[in-house]
Design an enzyme around this catalytic site. Structure first.
Site, PDB file in Angstrom:
ATOM      1  N   HIS A 213       0.844  -1.201   0.000  1.00  5.18           N
ATOM      2  CA  HIS A 213       0.000   0.000   0.000  1.00  5.18           C
ATOM      3  C   HIS A 213       0.882   1.255   0.000  1.00  5.18           C
ATOM      4  O   HIS A 213       1.958   1.268   0.598  1.00  5.18           O
ATOM      5  CB  HIS A 213      -0.899   0.018   1.239  1.00  5.18           C
ATOM      6  CG  HIS A 213      -1.808  -1.163   1.340  1.00  5.18           C
ATOM      7  ND1 HIS A 213      -1.502  -2.272   2.110  1.00  5.18           N
ATOM      8  CD2 HIS A 213      -2.998  -1.430   0.749  1.00  5.18           C
ATOM      9  CE1 HIS A 213      -2.479  -3.167   1.993  1.00  5.18           C
ATOM     10  NE2 HIS A 213      -3.391  -2.686   1.168  1.00  5.18           N
ATOM     11  N   HIS A 214       0.374   2.305  -0.627  1.00  8.82           N
ATOM     12  CA  HIS A 214       1.117   3.574  -0.665  1.00  8.82           C
ATOM     13  C   HIS A 214       1.358   4.110   0.743  1.00  8.82           C
ATOM     14  O   HIS A 214       0.447   4.107   1.575  1.00  8.82           O
ATOM     15  CB  HIS A 214       0.302   4.597  -1.482  1.00  8.82           C
ATOM     16  CG  HIS A 214       0.916   5.959  -1.522  1.00  8.82           C
ATOM     17  ND1 HIS A 214       0.184   7.108  -1.347  1.00  8.82           N
ATOM     18  CD2 HIS A 214       2.201   6.344  -1.711  1.00  8.82           C
ATOM     19  CE1 HIS A 214       0.992   8.157  -1.446  1.00  8.82           C
ATOM     20  NE2 HIS A 214       2.219   7.719  -1.658  1.00  8.82           N
ATOM     21  N   GLY A 215       2.560   4.608   1.000  1.00 12.64           N
ATOM     22  CA  GLY A 215       2.879   5.196   2.311  1.00 12.64           C
ATOM     23  C   GLY A 215       2.352   6.613   2.417  1.00 12.64           C
ATOM     24  O   GLY A 215       3.104   7.576   2.574  1.00 12.64           O
ATOM     25  N   ASP A 216       1.036   6.746   2.355  1.00  7.75           N
ATOM     26  CA  ASP A 216       0.414   8.072   2.221  1.00  7.75           C
ATOM     27  C   ASP A 216       0.611   8.978   3.432  1.00  7.75           C
ATOM     28  O   ASP A 216       0.848  10.173   3.284  1.00  7.75           O
ATOM     29  CB  ASP A 216      -1.080   7.942   1.879  1.00  7.75           C
ATOM     30  CG  ASP A 216      -1.865   7.149   2.913  1.00  7.75           C
ATOM     31  OD1 ASP A 216      -1.245   6.410   3.725  1.00  7.75           O
ATOM     32  OD2 ASP A 216      -3.107   7.254   2.930  1.00  7.75           O
TER      33      ASP A 216
ATOM     34  N   THR B 224      -3.957   6.641  -3.439  1.00  7.02           N
ATOM     35  CA  THR B 224      -2.963   7.652  -3.816  1.00  7.02           C
ATOM     36  C   THR B 224      -1.666   6.965  -4.258  1.00  7.02           C
ATOM     37  O   THR B 224      -1.585   5.756  -4.331  1.00  7.02           O
ATOM     38  CB  THR B 224      -2.675   8.574  -2.623  1.00  7.02           C
ATOM     39  OG1 THR B 224      -2.419   7.754  -1.479  1.00  7.02           O
ATOM     40  CG2 THR B 224      -3.855   9.479  -2.343  1.00  7.02           C
TER      41      THR B 224
END
Ligand code: ZN
Length: 379
Positions: A171-174, A202
């Site tokens: 998962h994106h490190g938003d 994102t």
């Protein structure tokens, strides 16, 4: 090489609820495997019992009203409407007994790792419970309540350090990107499954930071199904040149393993081979290194991958057996796991599926090399 493993059995005593995918017991399973392979009694390595972060430390990033609401939730009960504005409630971020205690222990462990590395007591410190990269300043997100990574990086920034952050979770490190989007003192690099297909949505390559931070947020999205070849190739094309150009004082890595084959929450095809390539490459940067855990919902994968990572940090990966130790297998079988081998079988995509992933990847890599490399000074 001096290393530290920061952990407490207390971490595994919390539960997000019977049907929640994040199972803190995976931390104890990992610890059990590391111990059964005799990787905690190494001459240059120390075991550090995790301690809780205090409120002032949490407030390096989180808002006072949000810290209050998590503290209130610690009883395991919070009204629906009180929790709603902060992302708390049934679903991803449940209110469970000890949610505050769990979150300050995870963050405290990351801060211990940070201080050991920052003060040069060790080169590398690993907190497998850390890496909760989705939490925002005033809300929980993606199973994360306090963002231990952002808290730790703020702690480093106030000591004048330049920090590079590498996130290999699927998962994106938003949360981390957002916190440092406008600064050139923190370079964030996230490799993840494309937001078109996966939470949090994102992490397009076009997100590169803003203001002074333009060029210092880097995203390498992958089309679903990325295997070892794709992920390692994407990493090698982008990460080493950027790290070399940026010259950080300290490296922080989020080593989530939900990118693996058979993980129930995403569609990746990474195996222990690709993962070990990434960790070995990170080790070769020879920087002071704060290593953190992250996602991982097939808990056998979690234990095997983070054990291999710890072995790599200690230059012991070549000595490990192929067979999982019997004592570990008996613990793992109580959790429904039947794996017998430490490393995965080799897996490679072929044909159209591979072509689609590589073609999509080349487009993102080209964009990053064109738009980001010149700003950071990478070649
Ligand atoms: Zn994840």
């Amino acid at each position: 090489v001096k290393t530290a493993f920061v952990y407490s059995d207390k971490l595994a005593s919390y539960s997000y609820g019977a049907n929640h995918p994040l199972r803190p017991i995976r931390l104890k399973l990992t610890y059990d495997l590391i111990r059964s392979l005799d990787l905690l009694n190494l001459p240059n390595s120390s075991f550090i019992e995790a301690r809780e972060a205090n409120r002032e430390e949490i407030a390096l990033f989180h808002s006072p009203e949000y810290i209050d609401v998590i503290e209130e939730a610690n009883s395991g009960e919070l009204s629906y409407f009180r929790g709603l504005p902060y992302g708390l409630g049934p679903g991803d971020n449940p209110v469970f007994p000890g949610v505050y205690d769990w979150s300050i222990l995870v963050t405290g462990a990351t801060l211990q790792a940070t201080r050991l590395v920052e003060q040069r007591e060790v080169n590398t410190a690993f907190n497998i419970s850390g890496g909760l990269h989705h939490a925002a300043k005033s809300n929980a997100s993606g199973f994360c309540y306090f963002n231990d990574i952002v808290v730790a990086i703020h702690d480093l920034l106030r000591k004048g350090k330049r920090v590079a952050y590498i996130d290999v979770d699927v998962h994106h490190g938003d949360g981390v990107q957002e916190a440092f989007y406008d600064t050139d003192q923190v370079l964030t690099i996230s490799l993840h499954e494309s937001g078109h297909f996966l939470f949090p949505g994102t992490g397009s390559e076009h997100e590169i930071g803003e203001g002074k931070g333009a060029g210092y947020a880097v995203n390498i999205p992958f089309y679903p199904g990325a295997d070892d070849d794709a992920v390692v190739y994407g990493f090698l094309e982008i990460v080493p040149p950027l790290i070399e150009a940026f010259q950080p004082d300290i490296l922080v890595t989020q080593l989530g393993v939900d990118s693996f084959r058979m993980d129930p929450l995403a569609h990746g095809n990474l195996t222990t081979y690709g993962f070990c390539c990434l960790v070995t490459e990170i080790r070769s940067f020879a920087l002071p290194w704060i290593a953190l855990g992250g996602g991982g919902y097939q808990i056998g994968n979690v234990a095997r991958a983070w054990t291999l990572a710890w072995a790599i940090m200690n230059h012991r990966d070549r000595d490990l057996p192929d067979e999982l130790p019997l004592i570990y297998r008996s613990e793992a079988s109580k959790l429904g796991l039947s794996e017998t081998r430490l490393r995965d079988p080799v897996f490679k995509l072929e044909g159209q599926e591979r072509d689609k992933i590589m073609k999509d990847l080349e487009k993102s890599l080209g964009y990053i090399k064109r738009e980001v490399f010149p700003i950071v000074g990478a070649r």
